[in-house]
Design a protein around this motif. Structure first.
Motif, PDB file in Angstrom:
ATOM      1  N   TYR A 332     -12.721  -2.036  -0.027  1.00 54.17           N
ATOM      2  CA  TYR A 332     -11.893  -1.743  -1.035  1.00 54.17           C
ATOM      3  C   TYR A 332     -11.063  -0.591  -0.623  1.00 54.17           C
ATOM      4  CZ  TYR A 332     -10.966  -0.113  -5.866  1.00 54.17           C
ATOM      5  OH  TYR A 332     -10.225   0.311  -7.040  1.00 54.17           O
ATOM      6  N   ASP A 333      -9.715  -0.877  -0.686  1.00 49.38           N
ATOM      7  CA  ASP A 333      -8.818  -0.098  -0.184  1.00 49.38           C
ATOM      8  C   ASP A 333      -7.848   0.599  -1.270  1.00 49.38           C
ATOM      9  OD1 ASP A 333      -5.959   0.623   0.968  1.00 49.38           O
ATOM     10  OD2 ASP A 333      -6.828   0.192   2.810  1.00 49.38           O
ATOM     11  N   THR A 334      -7.592   1.798  -1.202  1.00 51.23           N
ATOM     12  CA  THR A 334      -6.998   2.341  -2.341  1.00 51.23           C
ATOM     13  C   THR A 334      -5.604   3.103  -1.724  1.00 51.23           C
ATOM     14  OG1 THR A 334      -8.239   4.585  -2.572  1.00 51.23           O
ATOM     15  CG2 THR A 334      -8.609   2.865  -3.974  1.00 51.23           C
ATOM     16  N   THR A 335      -5.328   2.921  -0.494  1.00 48.89           N
ATOM     17  CA  THR A 335      -4.211   3.917   0.088  1.00 48.89           C
ATOM     18  C   THR A 335      -3.092   3.100   1.007  1.00 48.89           C
ATOM     19  OG1 THR A 335      -5.699   4.436   1.918  1.00 48.89           O
ATOM     20  CG2 THR A 335      -5.577   6.077  -0.200  1.00 48.89           C
ATOM     21  N   SER A 336      -3.506   1.961   1.237  1.00 46.07           N
ATOM     22  CA  SER A 336      -2.744   1.226   2.432  1.00 46.07           C
ATOM     23  C   SER A 336      -1.556   0.565   1.551  1.00 46.07           C
ATOM     24  CB  SER A 336      -3.632   0.084   2.930  1.00 46.07           C
ATOM     25  OG  SER A 336      -4.563   0.790   3.888  1.00 46.07           O
ATOM     26  N   TYR A 337      -1.437   0.064   0.497  1.00 49.98           N
ATOM     27  CA  TYR A 337      -0.326  -0.398  -0.236  1.00 49.98           C
ATOM     28  C   TYR A 337       0.141   0.367  -1.365  1.00 49.98           C
ATOM     29  CZ  TYR A 337      -1.874  -4.038   2.747  1.00 49.98           C
ATOM     30  OH  TYR A 337      -2.230  -4.976   3.714  1.00 49.98           O
ATOM     31  N   GLN A 338       1.381   0.407  -1.578  1.00 50.47           N
ATOM     32  CA  GLN A 338       1.928   1.169  -2.508  1.00 50.47           C
ATOM     33  C   GLN A 338       2.827   0.309  -3.453  1.00 50.47           C
ATOM     34  OE1 GLN A 338       1.943   2.639   0.769  1.00 50.47           O
ATOM     35  NE2 GLN A 338      -0.076   3.451   0.025  1.00 50.47           N
ATOM     36  N   THR A 339       3.163   0.614  -4.743  1.00 47.58           N
ATOM     37  CA  THR A 339       3.940   0.000  -5.609  1.00 47.58           C
ATOM     38  C   THR A 339       5.592   0.491  -5.397  1.00 47.58           C
ATOM     39  OG1 THR A 339       4.085   1.696  -7.458  1.00 47.58           O
ATOM     40  CG2 THR A 339       2.368   0.005  -7.442  1.00 47.58           C
ATOM     41  N   SER A 340       6.468   0.039  -5.960  1.00 50.01           N
ATOM     42  CA  SER A 340       7.907   0.523  -5.772  1.00 50.01           C
ATOM     43  C   SER A 340       8.028   1.683  -6.120  1.00 50.01           C
ATOM     44  CB  SER A 340       8.796  -0.453  -6.664  1.00 50.01           C
ATOM     45  OG  SER A 340       8.838  -1.891  -5.908  1.00 50.01           O
ATOM     46  N   ASP A 341       7.082   2.335  -7.296  1.00 50.32           N
ATOM     47  CA  ASP A 341       7.270   3.437  -7.822  1.00 50.32           C
ATOM     48  C   ASP A 341       6.511   4.792  -6.775  1.00 50.32           C
ATOM     49  OD1 ASP A 341       8.943   2.873  -9.949  1.00 50.32           O
ATOM     50  OD2 ASP A 341       7.354   2.411 -11.125  1.00 50.32           O
ATOM     51  N   GLY A 342       5.780   4.177  -5.804  1.00 46.93           N
ATOM     52  CA  GLY A 342       4.865   5.110  -4.904  1.00 46.93           C
ATOM     53  C   GLY A 342       3.621   5.011  -5.349  1.00 46.93           C
ATOM     54  N   ASN A 343       3.020   4.337  -6.425  1.00 42.91           N
ATOM     55  CA  ASN A 343       1.727   4.597  -6.673  1.00 42.91           C
ATOM     56  C   ASN A 343       0.732   3.708  -5.794  1.00 42.91           C
ATOM     57  OD1 ASN A 343       1.970   6.099  -9.014  1.00 42.91           O
ATOM     58  ND2 ASN A 343       2.999   4.276 -10.110  1.00 42.91           N
ATOM     59  N   ASN A 344      -0.255   4.096  -5.432  1.00 44.47           N
ATOM     60  CA  ASN A 344      -1.154   3.375  -4.627  1.00 44.47           C
ATOM     61  C   ASN A 344      -1.823   2.159  -5.459  1.00 44.47           C
ATOM     62  OD1 ASN A 344      -1.110   5.212  -2.468  1.00 44.47           O
ATOM     63  ND2 ASN A 344      -2.628   6.542  -3.335  1.00 44.47           N
ATOM     64  N   CYS A 345      -2.014   1.140  -4.535  1.00 49.60           N
ATOM     65  CA  CYS A 345      -2.354  -0.189  -5.265  1.00 49.60           C
ATOM     66  C   CYS A 345      -3.720  -0.404  -4.854  1.00 49.60           C
ATOM     67  CB  CYS A 345      -1.455  -1.327  -4.689  1.00 49.60           C
ATOM     68  SG  CYS A 345      -1.921  -2.753  -5.730  1.00 49.60           S
ATOM     69  N   ASN A 346      -4.685  -0.462  -5.692  1.00 48.64           N
ATOM     70  CA  ASN A 346      -6.154  -0.679  -5.427  1.00 48.64           C
ATOM     71  C   ASN A 346      -6.314  -2.282  -4.995  1.00 48.64           C
ATOM     72  OD1 ASN A 346      -6.949   1.605  -6.522  1.00 48.64           O
ATOM     73  ND2 ASN A 346      -7.041   0.720  -8.699  1.00 48.64           N
ATOM     74  N   SER A 347      -6.954  -2.396  -3.793  1.00 48.34           N
ATOM     75  CA  SER A 347      -6.738  -3.765  -3.150  1.00 48.34           C
ATOM     76  C   SER A 347      -8.138  -4.062  -2.492  1.00 48.34           C
ATOM     77  CB  SER A 347      -5.791  -3.410  -1.797  1.00 48.34           C
ATOM     78  OG  SER A 347      -4.697  -3.055  -2.187  1.00 48.34           O
TER      79      SER A 347
END
Length: 381
Positions: A332-347
């Protein structure tokens, strides 16, 4: 009408309590369901022109139906406009949750805004969608896919223990696919020290992603580019040692070009990804060296359990994954991927595996492939 009204009333609550890519670690459920009392899941796949998406779509549909869900499965023919329409039709048809493998994530903003307004959770499947309407991203660690390919080359050539130099080329994936950059960067970053030291020489000089990208992962596009490179840089007898391809469909084109246009007779390392039948045959025949395999059944299992958790209003975190009892690794990763607005994406990120001629039986052991008397593998029916 009642269902749509309920969804609209829930939208404000969902905006706060549903974890989007920029949110926390829990997700609100959905009480809406199809006319037969079952929740309805929309499954939007990009195309049927690549073998892997046929596998993913069919397996997702089977697993969700076996679990008691109604499903809507669409393939959008690599047409982003069609995928937008497909998703909008799913929403109009009462989908309670969407699982989307995007053709071009940036082209889906209108449809995803409509999903958010309706309070319908969205899971980005395999390919990241950089939109805050996305609740979760389920995929394999895509950067690791590239690092596995790069490390395979290092180990195969024993680059840490040799003074020899080798010539190589790169072929990457579709620039519209967010994953393609991760695949390429993982491989290039792993090999860069050897490129910088001169142990690996990219003869064409084509080393940036945009130059080596392949529109829609198309085999013929990869074939044509490979033929041009071989004709321009290797026709004088220069030896080619490695062609790092990000996936199997591009590797198929590169292998065809080498077979028809390469003048040398040495073995060439060709990497790939996906475990497509034609490429597994090439591995048996020595025309491709390896593929990075992402087990479709595991990805589908993780997606199904995630959907169950979302609709049951469970907290989604590493503890949720650990308690799921999966027979495969997932982080469960909360920091590796971001949205266009710079928010972290829960992955939810699964771990891929390297497949060569020596461990093809590992694919058979998944139950998703069978091996014939000739040693060739086929996707199990």
């Amino acid at each position: 009408m009642k269902k749509r009204l309920m969804a609209m009333l829930m939208a404000a609550v969902m905006a706060v309590s549903l974890t989007a890519c920029g949110g926390g670690g829990s997700s609100a459920g959905s009480d809406s369901s199809g006319g037969d009392g079952k929740a309805k899941i929309g499954l939007s796949m990009p195309t049927q022109s690549l073998e892997r998406w046929n596998r993913d779509g069919a397996y997702l549909e089977e697993q969700f139906q076996n679990a008691g869900y109604d499903t809507i499965l669409t393939y959008s023919d690599n047409d982003s406009g069609k995928q937008v329409n497909d998703i909008q039709n799913m929403l109009a048809d009462g989908a309670d949750l969407l699982v989307i493998a995007a053709i071009d994530g940036e082209a889906l903003n209108t449809a995803l805004d409509e999903a958010a307004e309706a309070g319908v959770p969205v899971i980005a499947y395999d390919r990241l969608i950089k939109n805050d309407a996305v609740s979760y991203y389920v995929s394999f660690d895509n950067y690791t896919v590239g690092t596995l390919q790069g490390q395979f080359v290092i180990d195969k050539l024993d680059l840490d223990n040799t003074d020899k130099t080798y010539n190589m080329e790169f072929t990457a994936g579709d620039p519209a696919d967010n994953n393609a950059g991760y695949f390429f960067n993982g491989a290039f970053d792993t090999l860069k020290p050897y490129i910088d030291s001169g142990k690996l020489n990219v003869v064409s000089g084509q080393k940036d992603f945009n130059t080596v990208a392949t529109e829609q992962w198309n085999t013929d596009v990869a074939l044509e580019r490979a033929q041009n490179i071989l004709g321009s840089y290797y026709a004088d007898g220069t030896q080619l040692n490695v062609w790092l391809c990000s996936n199997d469909s591009t590797a198929l084109g590169v292998a065809q070009a080498i077979e028809s246009d390469y003048k040398g007779n040495n073995d060439i390392i060709i990497t790939g990804q996906d475990g497509d039948e034609a490429n597994l045959k090439n591995i048996v025949d020595g025309k491709q060296t390896m593929t990075v395999y992402k087990n479709v059944s595991n990805e589908c299992i993780a997606t199904l359990d995630l959907v169950n958790g979302i609709l049951d209003d469970k907290t989604i975190d590493q503890d949720f994954i650990d308690k799921a009892g999966w027979e495969f690794d997932c982080v469960y990763d909360t920091t590796s991927y971001q949205t266009s607005d710079g928010n972290n994406c829960n992955s939810l990120l699964l771990v891929p595996a390297v497949i060569t001629k020596d461990n093809l039986q590992d694919l058979v052991d998944t139950g998703l492939y069978t091996m014939g008397d000739d040693g060739y593998l086929s996707v199990a029916q």
